[in-house]
Design an enzyme around this catalytic site. Structure first.
Site, PDB file in Angstrom:
ATOM      1  N   LEU A 107      29.551  38.834  55.334  1.00 48.58           N
ATOM      2  CA  LEU A 107      30.250  38.972  54.055  1.00 48.58           C
ATOM      3  C   LEU A 107      29.246  39.406  52.997  1.00 48.58           C
ATOM      4  O   LEU A 107      29.519  40.252  52.152  1.00 48.58           O
ATOM      5  CB  LEU A 107      30.909  37.647  53.670  1.00 48.58           C
ATOM      6  CG  LEU A 107      31.910  37.090  54.689  1.00 48.58           C
ATOM      7  CD1 LEU A 107      32.539  35.806  54.156  1.00 48.58           C
ATOM      8  CD2 LEU A 107      32.997  38.096  54.993  1.00 48.58           C
ATOM      9  N   ALA A 128      33.186  45.959  52.306  1.00 47.26           N
ATOM     10  CA  ALA A 128      32.299  47.063  51.932  1.00 47.26           C
ATOM     11  C   ALA A 128      33.099  48.196  51.289  1.00 47.26           C
ATOM     12  O   ALA A 128      32.771  48.653  50.189  1.00 47.26           O
ATOM     13  CB  ALA A 128      31.532  47.564  53.156  1.00 47.26           C
ATOM     14  N   GLY A 166      38.114  52.969  54.827  1.00 45.93           N
ATOM     15  CA  GLY A 166      38.045  51.533  55.070  1.00 45.93           C
ATOM     16  C   GLY A 166      38.159  50.795  53.747  1.00 45.93           C
ATOM     17  O   GLY A 166      37.632  51.246  52.723  1.00 45.93           O
ATOM     18  N   GLY A 199      37.825  47.181  53.510  1.00 44.21           N
ATOM     19  CA  GLY A 199      37.395  45.788  53.646  1.00 44.21           C
ATOM     20  C   GLY A 199      36.401  45.428  52.554  1.00 44.21           C
ATOM     21  O   GLY A 199      36.414  46.011  51.469  1.00 44.21           O
ATOM     22  N   HIS A 225      29.819  35.509  69.690  1.00 45.64           N
ATOM     23  CA  HIS A 225      29.896  34.291  68.879  1.00 45.64           C
ATOM     24  C   HIS A 225      30.149  33.085  69.780  1.00 45.64           C
ATOM     25  O   HIS A 225      31.019  33.121  70.630  1.00 45.64           O
ATOM     26  CB  HIS A 225      31.029  34.449  67.863  1.00 45.64           C
ATOM     27  CG  HIS A 225      30.981  33.437  66.773  1.00 45.64           C
ATOM     28  ND1 HIS A 225      31.218  32.105  66.998  1.00 45.64           N
ATOM     29  CD2 HIS A 225      30.723  33.557  65.450  1.00 45.64           C
ATOM     30  CE1 HIS A 225      31.099  31.455  65.849  1.00 45.64           C
ATOM     31  NE2 HIS A 225      30.797  32.314  64.895  1.00 45.64           N
ATOM     32  N   ARG A 228      23.490  32.070  66.562  1.00 44.72           N
ATOM     33  CA  ARG A 228      24.607  32.394  67.452  1.00 44.72           C
ATOM     34  C   ARG A 228      24.181  32.889  68.821  1.00 44.72           C
ATOM     35  O   ARG A 228      24.740  32.494  69.835  1.00 44.72           O
ATOM     36  CB  ARG A 228      25.487  33.444  66.780  1.00 44.72           C
ATOM     37  CG  ARG A 228      26.193  32.872  65.592  1.00 44.72           C
ATOM     38  CD  ARG A 228      26.963  33.914  64.829  1.00 44.72           C
ATOM     39  NE  ARG A 228      27.708  33.257  63.755  1.00 44.72           N
ATOM     40  CZ  ARG A 228      28.448  33.905  62.868  1.00 44.72           C
ATOM     41  NH1 ARG A 228      28.540  35.210  62.916  1.00 44.72           N
ATOM     42  NH2 ARG A 228      29.087  33.234  61.935  1.00 44.72           N
ATOM     43  N   HIS A 245      32.133  39.368  68.738  1.00 45.91           N
ATOM     44  CA  HIS A 245      32.527  39.035  67.387  1.00 45.91           C
ATOM     45  C   HIS A 245      32.076  40.057  66.344  1.00 45.91           C
ATOM     46  O   HIS A 245      32.695  40.194  65.299  1.00 45.91           O
ATOM     47  CB  HIS A 245      31.928  37.669  67.058  1.00 45.91           C
ATOM     48  CG  HIS A 245      32.191  37.197  65.670  1.00 45.91           C
ATOM     49  ND1 HIS A 245      33.455  37.012  65.199  1.00 45.91           N
ATOM     50  CD2 HIS A 245      31.357  36.880  64.655  1.00 45.91           C
ATOM     51  CE1 HIS A 245      33.384  36.584  63.944  1.00 45.91           C
ATOM     52  NE2 HIS A 245      32.136  36.522  63.577  1.00 45.91           N
TER      53      HIS A 245
END
Lengths: 639, 261
Positions: free
Chosen positions: A442, A44, A40, A42, A266, A331, A402
């Protein structure tokens, strides 16, 4: 199965500092002798791969996309939290910690959350240093905005593209290491199996998505940063390629799966238009800073254009029910409230599954220019998709899947129940409890990648002799490769009539209906009957044209759907066994008179971690008790 | 419900980089104007799979216009007819019943076709690896507010940073030049104080890699700016050229043993 969280002793403010000192170090000259795989790329994974390579480890990084810059972290819009208190409004590490524990409805580990709050400030410094163009005020200092579940402005943002900018920062750091030769990047590679020898993670098996080559990669440690499994629901705000395959393979090899039923729905997504729908698009939570959410008070008004419904006939239900947080309620609460008004027959739009997000008052107060400056790109995106102009008519929104707070169980070092296997970002379970606050994903992805794993992996590697990696001839390697090629062959051999998407859509309908915003015993039991039926049909009637020795997107999807069909079942089982409501997990049997989630701290103040017991066997539920010594257990109130 | 309609697609089919490709005609039936362009292709592909034919391969991922994965030339225009819109955000309401639509991959020497509409854009990653970064190893930076940045510069940097790396600029350029992409990154970092130490090294290294990948040169057609779904401006190319000239004129080889101690 032992669930030792390895939370360090001492007061909560000192735990991480002490632990960093207590962790063993790897001698700089030895670091290059250790190889780490990062799956991965992204926030992280990208951050981890870059940071580990900077430290001197030999790193290989894998992503299914054609470039590491495209990981789905890129789609995060609104912002990233940090306890900088630049605005003198009373923020602190302690307050961010408190808000996150409370926001997660007391189902996260205190020690992990505190560490997250501590490193939040380093993240902003790091990203600015990399050239991330955060929004600034005229004086040149960083701007902030508010997000749900907090009463301070602690969210840093880069227009409506915060995730993109943070990811590009991590991607550039990663590419720098690729250029220096310290990271070997494998794009268009998908992980299909974890290699475990004597209970320890030693490598992975990948499929090259261009040539079809199945190959093993051997290392001293493996980090999974492959994101969430929310695409189990079929319609979700995830990218189409997001999948649960890597974590599911690891789960089947012995990694416990924690709180699989904790999914985030979400509240502000663009409603579904028809059966052709392939995904849902989020409208950033930041819009709730200035947008007001409402539905008509009277059912008969629902068919009328919004402009013809007078102010007095509008129900601004979040402001009414939660006066102190209003439209910035967390949320889970905002989503549930939307469901309730729609269930009540007051939903708007063709399907009746929608509520208004109205900027009229904000445009009158601040002017259309100011609104455009703040949200222009989001408004444009909305108009492109719906053909409606949100400056003139209110947006129509509805909740959608989400994020998944659940994931592989990890200890304080981010290591799973398989030694040598670390899990980062959304793929693990540790920081968000039963509900994630906005702008915290994030923060967690980057915290894990930049500031946690570089320390904790050293503690693990220091205990391994350099050069003790297994060899390619090892029977475990051959067996893992064989398993992957057999599975590909098995998928082709079905040679039925239906497409992978067909089965995915069928699964999604069951998941959304029975394991979505409202869950109950009868529904979950029904889902647990239906999912195995879909799975059986899948393995009997799937069709994949073409061959495995080439680009084959049907094959890729089929492999992922096969895993979703198993993950979905575990999600329902976990939801059934968690006989309480908490955060995004709303069991209809457990609610207050006002329809709020009713926790059962006596019986469920714990993490549920599931152990795989073999094909066709019922998984076993283990428990890690949670204790709250710093934030006292209380009923969450946003009134 | 809006009225559904029918289209004819002319799609570039190519087995892999080694084989020749050709256009193949497919009907697209019962298309809703609310569908996205890629959802229309999904419908066509579902039909092909059920018939046992290989579906049309195309890259896509977020379907929100931000990841930059998708992109095909639609009736001669990268990403199709709508301005500032990626293929995934293009909706079928931009077309009408009976339309013929031609679909091709990005065409550039630097982007080999992998299959059908899917190309290899690895060249872009290699250009970033050559210098499209600020060297800020994890853990070293100072406080984020220590260096104020004028809002105007921060905003211009953000304008340039909005590039999604989709490569429509290259597909649109008659020279298959990558200068809009390269200059966007160079501009973003050159506009920020953190980007200054490596500013001239960066522009030289990135341009050297760009040339090595066999992208063409800019001759000011402006097709890139028109095709860009994120509104990246050609002024970035001017900024890059300025920096490149300065870098070339002031170039000095690294001092040998300069940092040895």
């Amino acid at each position: 199965m032992e669930l030792n969280s390895r939370i360090p002793d001492g007061p909560i403010e000192k735990k991480w500092d002490n632990h960093k000192f207590d962790l063993k170090l790897v001698n700089p000259a030895n670091k290059r002798k250790y190889k780490v795989l990062v799956v991965g790329s992204g926030l992280a994974g990208g951050a981890a791969a870059a940071s580990l390579a900077e430290l001197g480890y030999e790193v290989e990084c894998f992503c299914y996309q054609d470039s590491p810059r495209r990981a789905h972290s890129i789609a995060a819009q609104g912002g990233i939290n940090a306890a900088k208190n630049y605005h003198n409004d009373g923020d602190s590490v302690r307050r961010l910690f408190y808000d996150t524990v409370k926001g997660g409805d007391f189902r996260a580990r205190e020690a992990n959350v505190h560490r997250l709050a501590e490193v939040s400030n380093n993240i902003i410094d790091q990203c600015v240093g990399q050239g991330v163009p955060f929004a600034r005020e005229y004086g040149g200092l960083l701007d902030n905005r508010s997000f749900g579940g907090a009463q301070v402005s602690r969210t840093f943002y880069a227009r409506g593209q915060t995730g993109q900018q943070l990811l590009l920062g991590a991607y550039q750091a990663l590419q720098r290491q690729v250029g220096l030769g310290t990271v070997k990047m494998f794009a268009r590679h998908e992980m299909h199996e974890l290699i475990v020898v004597d209970g320890v993670a030693k490598g992975i098996v990948t499929r090259d998505m261009v040539t079809g080559e199945i190959k093993s990669h051997l290392a001293d440690a493996v980090c999974l940063a492959t994101g969430g499994y929310g695409n189990t629901m079929y319609l979700a705000t995830y990218a189409k390629g997001c999948n649960g395959t890597a974590i599911w393979r690891a789960h089947k090899k012995g990694a416990a799966f924690a709180n699989p039923c904790f999914t985030q729905i979400h509240p502000t997504c663009i409603p579904v238009t028809g059966d052709h729908q392939s995904k849902l698009t989020l409208m950033s939570e930041s819009l709730r800073n200035d947008g007001r959410i409402w539905v008509p008070k009277k059912k008969e008004d629902c068919g009328k254009p919004a402009s013809q419904i007078p102010e007095d006939d509008r129900d601004y239900y979040l402001e009414r029910k939660y006066p102190s947080y209003g439209n910035l309620a967390p949320r889970d609460i905002a989503s549930r409230a939307a469901k309730q008004v729609c269930d009540d027959g007051r939903g708007i739009g063709e399907t009746g599954l929608g509520v208004y997000l109205d900027f009229d008052a904000a445009i009158k107060r601040l002017g259309a220019n100011k609104i455009e400056e703040k949200y222009g790109n989001l408004f444009e995106m909305y108009e492109r998709i719906t053909d409606e102009n949100p400056y003139k008519t209110p947006m129509r929104i509805f909740p959608a899947t989400h994020y998944t707070m659940g994931g592989l169980w990890v200890d304080y070092n981010l290591m799973s129940t398989i030694p040598g296997l670390f899990v980062l970002g959304e793929a693990n379970f540790s920081d968000h409890g039963a509900n994630r606050l906005g702008a915290s994903a994030l923060m967690q992805g980057l915290a894990d990648g930049y500031f946690v794993i570089p320390y904790t992996i050293g503690g693990y590697l220091a205990g391994i002799k350099p050069g003790s990696r297994i060899k390619a001839e090892d029977p475990a390697v051959k067996a893992a490769e064989q398993y992957v090629s057999d599975r590909v062959a098995k998928l082709f051999a079905i040679n039925g009539k239906e497409t992978p998407t067909h089965f995915h859509r069928e699964l999604g309908k069951v998941m959304w209906e029975f394991c979505g915003m409202g869950r109950n015993e009868a529904g979950l039991k029904k889902a647990l009957q239906l999912i195995p039926q879909i799975r059986e049909e899948f393995w009997k009637n799937l069709r994949i044209p073409g061959s495995g020795a080439d680009v084959n997107q049907s094959l890729e999807l089929a492999g992922r759907v096969a895993d979703f069909l198993e993950i979905g079942e575990l999600m329902c089982l976990d939801a059934l066994e968690r006989r309480e409501s908490c955060g995004g997990h709303f069991r209809e049997e457990w609610q207050t008179e006002e329809g709020e989630a009713l926790r059962d701290d006596e019986n469920f103040c714990h993490v549920a971690a599931w152990e795989h017991k073999g094909e066709g066997q019922t998984p076993v539920r283990h428990v890690e008790p949670l204790s709250f010594e710093n934030v006292h257990l209380a009923t969450r109130s946003y009134k | 419900m809006a009225k559904h309609f029918n289209l004819t697609l002319h799609v570039w089919r190519q087995k892999n980089a080694k084989c020749d490709g050709k256009f193949v005609e497919y009907p697209a039936e019962n298309i809703s104007p609310d569908m996205s362009f890629l959802e229309m292709l999904d419908v066509v592909n579902e039909g092909l799979i059920r018939k046992g034919e290989e579906p049309i391969a195309f890259d896509h991922d977020c379907r929100e216009g931000i990841c930059g994965t998708c992109g095909m030339v639609v009736n001669g225009r990268p990403h199709g007819p709508k301005e500032r819109t990626t293929t995934c955000q293009l909706h079928m309401r931009s077309f009408k019943d009976g339309d013929n639509i031609t679909l091709e991959p990005w065409r550039a020497e630097a982007f080999p076709v992998l299959k059908d509409l899917m190309v290899d854009r690895g060249a872009f990653d290699r250009i970033i690896a050559a210098g499209g970064f600020i060297s800020a190893p994890t853990g070293s930076p100072q406080d984020a507010n220590a260096l104020p940045i004028p809002k105007e510069n921060a905003d211009l940097a953000m304008d340039a940073a909005a590039c999604i790396g989709c490569a429509a600029c290259v597909a649109a350029c008659p020279n298959a030049s990558a200068m809009l992409f390269v200059s966007a990154k160079i501009s973003q970092l050159a506009l920020l104080p953190q980007g200054q130490p490596e500013r001239y090294l960066r522009v030289r290294d990135m341009i050297a890699q760009m040339d090595a990948e066999e992208f063409g040169t800019c001759t000011n057609h402006g097709e890139c700016e028109t095709a860009c779904p994120k509104g990246i401006k050609m002024e970035n190319i001017a900024r890059m050229n300025r920096d490149f000239i300065k870098a070339s004129l002031t170039y000095r080889p690294a001092t040998i043993g300069g940092g040895a101690g």
